[in-house]
Design an enzyme around this catalytic site. Structure first.
Site, PDB file in Angstrom:
ATOM      1  N   GLU A 223       0.810  -1.216   0.000  1.00 16.96           N
ATOM      2  CA  GLU A 223       0.000   0.000   0.000  1.00 16.96           C
ATOM      3  C   GLU A 223       0.850   1.277   0.000  1.00 16.96           C
ATOM      4  O   GLU A 223       0.352   2.344  -0.357  1.00 16.96           O
ATOM      5  CB  GLU A 223      -0.957  -0.013   1.198  1.00 16.96           C
TER       6      GLU A 223
ATOM      7  N   ASP B 224     -12.104  -5.753  -2.658  1.00 21.77           N
ATOM      8  CA  ASP B 224     -12.958  -6.948  -2.582  1.00 21.77           C
ATOM      9  C   ASP B 224     -14.355  -6.544  -2.138  1.00 21.77           C
ATOM     10  O   ASP B 224     -14.578  -5.414  -1.703  1.00 21.77           O
ATOM     11  CB  ASP B 224     -12.357  -7.969  -1.604  1.00 21.77           C
TER      12      ASP B 224
END
Ligand code: ADE
Length: 233
Positions: A11, A201
């Protein structure tokens, strides 16, 4: 000084790579990378997963590195039916969804002395939104962007019942594991913050597979959005 936090290597990897005149300072178990991102002084840290890690790093950024603004970037599970991988959610508010004092008449997420909704800094939210709009104008099919409530708890959500509950109880757009703690720590120190989340997701039964396949792709989107945002602060 602007503090930038991500939970995982992926990230923050590209933001770290873009740092110039960079030095690393270790504090507790965390490595803080201090340098310049374009023309701005920043400190970047990978906090690890979960609310305690996020709160610790946020407090260190404030106390040790004198950060006056905090940006958290990472991935999240989408809770709204239309959200798909790559879409962007920015915090209007953050909530710690697993705080539960309902036995004492409080609502889920609510502590005795504070509303359950932790408001992100509206000026930072606007800067992220404007930055996104300018970036989207150059993309053939830009992702969806929305400002909304981001809920955080110390669990990876991968079941439809929890999705339904989080959406109905909190009106949440996405779920993750750090933002509420960053928000809580920033509020406690009166430091402005914003959480930027890319949907990895759908927080349902396929969430772990979706998460794994998307994670490496997320870095580029997060890095670009954070770097351009920081440049406008
Ligand atoms: N981060 C990314 N996806 C997540 C999910 N489904 N639950 C919690 N944190 C997440």
């Amino acid at each position: 000084m602007i503090g930038i936090i991500g939970a995982l290597d992926e990230e923050i990897r590209l933001i770290n790579d873009a740092l110039i005149e960079h030095e690393t300072v270790k504090k507790a178990v965390y490595s803080f990378h201090r340098g310049r991102l374009k023309s701005k002084d920043v400190v970047i840290v990978k906090c690890g997963v979960g609310k305690v890690n996020a709160a610790l790093c946020t407090q260190i950024l404030i106390d040790t590195f004198n950060c006056g603004k905090i940006i958290f970037g990472g991935v999240a599970g989408g809770l709204l039916p239309g959200l798909k991988q790559g879409d962007v959610v920015v915090s209007s508010h953050a909530i710690q969804f697993d705080v539960n004092l309902t036995a004492f008449g409080r609502r889920h997420g609510e502590l005795a002395d504070q509303s359950r909704l932790i408001e992100a800094d509206p000026a930072l939210v606007n800067i992220v939104a404007d930055t996104f709009d300018d970036m989207a104008a150059t993309m053939p099919s830009p992702p969806t962007f929305l400002v909304g409530t981001i809920v955080s708890g110390d669990s990876f959500v991968s079941d439809p019942e929890t999705i339904k509950w989080l959406q109905r109880e909190f009106g949440a757009a996405c779920t993750e594991m750090e933002g509420g703690a960053v928000g809580y720590t920033c509020k406690s120190n009166e430091v402005p913050f914003v959480i930027i989340r890319i949907i990895s997701d759908g927080a349902g039964e396929k969430a772990t597979g979706e998460f794994d396949s998307f994670l490496s792709k997320s870095s580029e989107i997060i890095c670009n959005l954070i770097t351009e945002t920081v440049n406008r602060i």
